[in-house]
Design an enzyme around this catalytic site. Structure first.
Site, mmCIF file in Angstrom:
data_model
loop_
_atom_site.group_PDB
_atom_site.id
_atom_site.type_symbol
_atom_site.label_atom_id
_atom_site.label_comp_id
_atom_site.label_asym_id
_atom_site.label_seq_id
_atom_site.Cartn_x
_atom_site.Cartn_y
_atom_site.Cartn_z
ATOM 1 N NE ARG A 136 17.931 -37.097 2.379
ATOM 2 C CZ ARG A 136 19.066 -37.463 1.820
ATOM 3 N NH1 ARG A 136 19.339 -38.738 1.638
ATOM 4 N NH2 ARG A 136 19.971 -36.564 1.461
ATOM 5 C CD GLU B 228 20.129 -34.766 -4.798
ATOM 6 O OE1 GLU B 228 20.018 -33.664 -4.232
ATOM 7 O OE2 GLU B 228 21.001 -35.601 -4.487
ATOM 8 N NE ARG C 156 16.659 -37.757 -1.790
ATOM 9 C CZ ARG C 156 17.455 -36.701 -1.680
ATOM 10 N NH1 ARG C 156 17.124 -35.698 -0.891
ATOM 11 N NH2 ARG C 156 18.584 -36.640 -2.339
ATOM 12 C CB CYS D 16 23.812 -37.065 -5.098
ATOM 13 S SG CYS D 16 25.290 -36.335 -4.358
ATOM 14 C CB THR E 48 26.450 -37.715 -0.918
ATOM 15 O OG1 THR E 48 25.236 -37.184 -1.432
ATOM 16 C CG2 THR E 48 27.626 -36.887 -1.365
ATOM 17 N NE ARG F 54 20.161 -34.544 4.918
ATOM 18 C CZ ARG F 54 20.043 -33.499 5.754
ATOM 19 N NH1 ARG F 54 20.947 -33.311 6.703
ATOM 20 N NH2 ARG F 54 19.040 -32.659 5.627
ATOM 21 N NE ARG G 246 23.219 -31.610 4.175
ATOM 22 C CZ ARG G 246 22.600 -32.357 3.268
ATOM 23 N NH1 ARG G 246 21.319 -32.114 2.987
ATOM 24 N NH2 ARG G 246 23.206 -33.323 2.643
ATOM 25 C CD GLU H 4 23.861 -30.567 0.102
ATOM 26 O OE1 GLU H 4 22.985 -31.168 -0.516
ATOM 27 O OE2 GLU H 4 24.938 -31.063 0.459
HETATM 28 P P1 ADP Z 1 17.821 -33.657 2.131
HETATM 29 O O1 ADP Z 1 19.034 -33.806 1.291
HETATM 30 O O2 ADP Z 1 17.870 -34.555 3.314
HETATM 31 O O3 ADP Z 1 16.522 -33.714 1.443
HETATM 32 P P2 ADP Z 1 18.035 -30.760 2.395
HETATM 33 O O4 ADP Z 1 19.323 -30.290 2.995
HETATM 34 O O5 ADP Z 1 17.776 -30.541 0.965
HETATM 35 O O6 ADP Z 1 17.941 -32.262 2.816
HETATM 36 O O7 ADP Z 1 16.824 -30.200 3.255
HETATM 37 C C1 ADP Z 1 15.503 -30.392 2.888
HETATM 38 C C2 ADP Z 1 14.569 -29.700 3.854
HETATM 39 O O8 ADP Z 1 14.464 -30.464 5.048
HETATM 40 C C3 ADP Z 1 15.034 -28.318 4.278
HETATM 41 O O9 ADP Z 1 13.930 -27.454 4.371
HETATM 42 C C4 ADP Z 1 15.581 -28.569 5.654
HETATM 43 O O10 ADP Z 1 15.527 -27.431 6.491
HETATM 44 C C5 ADP Z 1 14.625 -29.619 6.149
HETATM 45 N N1 ADP Z 1 15.155 -30.368 7.288
HETATM 46 C C6 ADP Z 1 16.257 -31.114 7.376
HETATM 47 N N2 ADP Z 1 16.405 -31.649 8.592
HETATM 48 C C7 ADP Z 1 15.345 -31.219 9.334
HETATM 49 C C8 ADP Z 1 14.913 -31.413 10.668
HETATM 50 N N3 ADP Z 1 15.594 -32.193 11.507
HETATM 51 N N4 ADP Z 1 13.785 -30.806 11.052
HETATM 52 C C9 ADP Z 1 13.051 -30.026 10.212
HETATM 53 N N5 ADP Z 1 13.410 -29.811 8.942
HETATM 54 C C10 ADP Z 1 14.544 -30.407 8.492
HETATM 55 C C1 CIR Z 2 27.987 -30.454 -3.934
HETATM 56 O O1 CIR Z 2 28.789 -31.089 -4.620
HETATM 57 O O2 CIR Z 2 28.311 -29.687 -3.041
HETATM 58 C C2 CIR Z 2 26.516 -30.653 -4.210
HETATM 59 N N1 CIR Z 2 26.337 -31.289 -5.467
HETATM 60 C C3 CIR Z 2 25.867 -31.491 -3.119
HETATM 61 C C4 CIR Z 2 26.572 -32.749 -2.783
HETATM 62 C C5 CIR Z 2 25.756 -33.640 -1.866
HETATM 63 N N2 CIR Z 2 25.732 -33.191 -0.559
HETATM 64 C C6 CIR Z 2 26.286 -33.710 0.538
HETATM 65 O O3 CIR Z 2 27.262 -33.238 1.053
HETATM 66 N N3 CIR Z 2 25.682 -34.751 1.079
#
Ligand code: ADP
Ligand code: CIR
Length: 390
Positions: A157, A256, A260, A302, A304, A311, A340, A345
């Site tokens: 993404r 966020e 995305r 963010c 990050t 990511r 994660r 997250e």
């Molecule tokens: P991001 O910051 O990349 O949007 P999040 O940690 O908020 O990621 O996760 C968003 C969603 O994407 C969650 O439901 C997570 O389980 C899903 N996800 C992340 N990586 C994968 C993957 N490799 N396969 C399937 N789902 C994924």
């Molecule tokens: C935090 O500070 O933990 C949250 N605001 C998420 C930070 C972004 N996540 C990450 O580690 N990539």
């Protein structure tokens, strides 16, 4: 104590945001910080310094920097230090604790953002510049798990901000609507393998929403880190998801980040997943103007996610390695990977499935970021095989 402070902040936010909504159009720049906000900043900062928080906010917001920044405001949106750090003040368990309320905040509050960015993205110094976008070709990346022994699914993404709009804490209800119309208009022009439909969160059937979340397509609701950062205002207005017909290409609207762009599918064919995301980004880039900074790359809420904002993750089972947490931690550091839980997250791993991705997103081209993740996951799989045989 923290709770009281949190609700105070949330209340304060309502006030601040009303103020912002007005100031955005009424006056540009020259903003003065509200004395009540200043008082809360002082109190929140004191509590943070006394806490055992491990956040990068606590590490880098020295007294000297705090004193310098506490009365600063951004020229176009009057964003304050409170907007930048409220998430970390409310959530001492933050990893970062910092968000940029608008693109100018990265410059006005650079004394805080720069060391945080350098720390998170491993050596992106304040004199460094994000290289020009270079996607390269996915065919260079082999399937990471052709026999399907480890990887459940792969996802890549990136985030994009639409030029001319601030980030969540400064968006008005009207802005959310305008952004959604623009983004929806753009995704509806997609054709071929990208053709699909846009589903707004407003009015979405609860069962449909829950299923989309369970399938890892849709973002969750109620993230306390984002809420404390002022990212949940007017929810669910302007939020939604675009899903292509084959359900392997998605666009999140106004979660966020403004946008995305996500490609995902079962298995470990990273190259194919990456190429699909790149095709989608390029098609949407013809419809929308993205906000990219000369030095920081693509601008995101963010810090990050700055730079490439990519990511690339796998949902993966590494049972032998996961039994050796110290070894796993060492390998993750060596390969610059982030681990994660299964639902994203701040979630736990279910059935031994972890989400492992590149940690840094800056200082390298898009192609190099994917290569770093690819080589790291390959290294982990090799280490898992060794651990199984020893
Ligand atoms: P991001 O910051 O990349 O949007 P999040 O940690 O908020 O990621 O996760 C968003 C969603 O994407 C969650 O439901 C997570 O389980 C899903 N996800 C992340 N990586 C994968 C993957 N490799 N396969 C399937 N789902 C994924
Ligand atoms: C935090 O500070 O933990 C949250 N605001 C998420 C930070 C972004 N996540 C990450 O580690 N990539």
């Amino acid at each position: 104590m923290l709770l009281n402070f949190k609700s105070l902040l949330e209340l304060r936010y309502l006030g601040l945001c009303t103020h912002l909504a007005i100031s955005r159009y009424a006056s540009k720049g020259g903003g003065k910080i509200d004395q009540e906000v200043l008082k809360q900043l002082e109190e929140g900062y004191k509590k943070l310094t006394e806490s055992n928080s491990k956040s990068l906010l606590k590490k880098h917001l020295t007294k000297e920097i705090f004193e310098k920044l506490k009365t600063q405001t951004t020229p176009s949106f009057n964003s304050t230090l409170m907007h930048c750090i409220s998430s970390g003040l409310c959530n001492h368990d933050s990893g970062m604790g910092v968000y940029a309320p608008d693109p100018e905040a990265y410059k006005v509050f650079a004394d805080l953002f720069d060391p945080l960015i350098e720390d998170y993205h491993k050596c992106f110094k304040k004199t460094d510049k994000q290289p020009a976008t270079k996607f390269g070709k996915g065919k260079d990346f082999e399937n990471l798990d052709p026999d399907g022994n480890f990887i459940v699914s792969t996802r890549v993404r990136c985030g994009r901000a639409v030029k001319g709009f601030p980030f969540n804490p400064c968006l008005t209800e009207q802005d959310y609507g305008e952004l959604e119309s623009k983004i929806c208009g753009a995704v509806m022009t997609l054709s071929g393998e990208y053709k699909g439909k846009y589903m707004p969160l407003t009015g979405m059937d609860k069962c449909v929403q829950e299923q989309l979340i369970a399938d890892h397509f849709l973002f969750k609701e109620g993230d306390r880190f984002l809420a404390a950062a002022g990212a949940s205002r007017y929810w669910p207005t302007g939020r939604g998801i675009f899903l292509n017909d084959t359900k392997n290409f998605l666009v999140w609207c106004n979660e966020e980040d403004h946008i995305r762009i996500i490609s995902m599918e079962k298995g470990g064919d990273l190259g194919k997943v990456y190429d699909r995301m790149v095709g989608g980004v390029e098609a949407l880039g013809k419809q929308l103007e993205f906000n990219r900074d000369e030095r920081l790359g693509f601008l995101t809420f963010c810090p990050t996610n700055l730079g490439t904002s990519i990511r690339a993750s796998v949902h993966i089972r590494l049972p032998s390695l996961m039994c050796q947490p110290e070894e796993m931690k060492k390998l993750a550091e060596k390969y610059r990977l982030q681990i994660r839980g299964t639902s994203g997250e701040h979630s736990e791993a279910k059935d031994g499935v972890h989400d492992i991705s590149n940690q840094r997103r800056m200082g390298l081209t898009e192609y190099e970021i994917i290569k770093e993740m690819h080589d790291g996951i390959k290294g982990l799989i090799e280490a898992e095989c060794k651990a199984r045989n020893s």
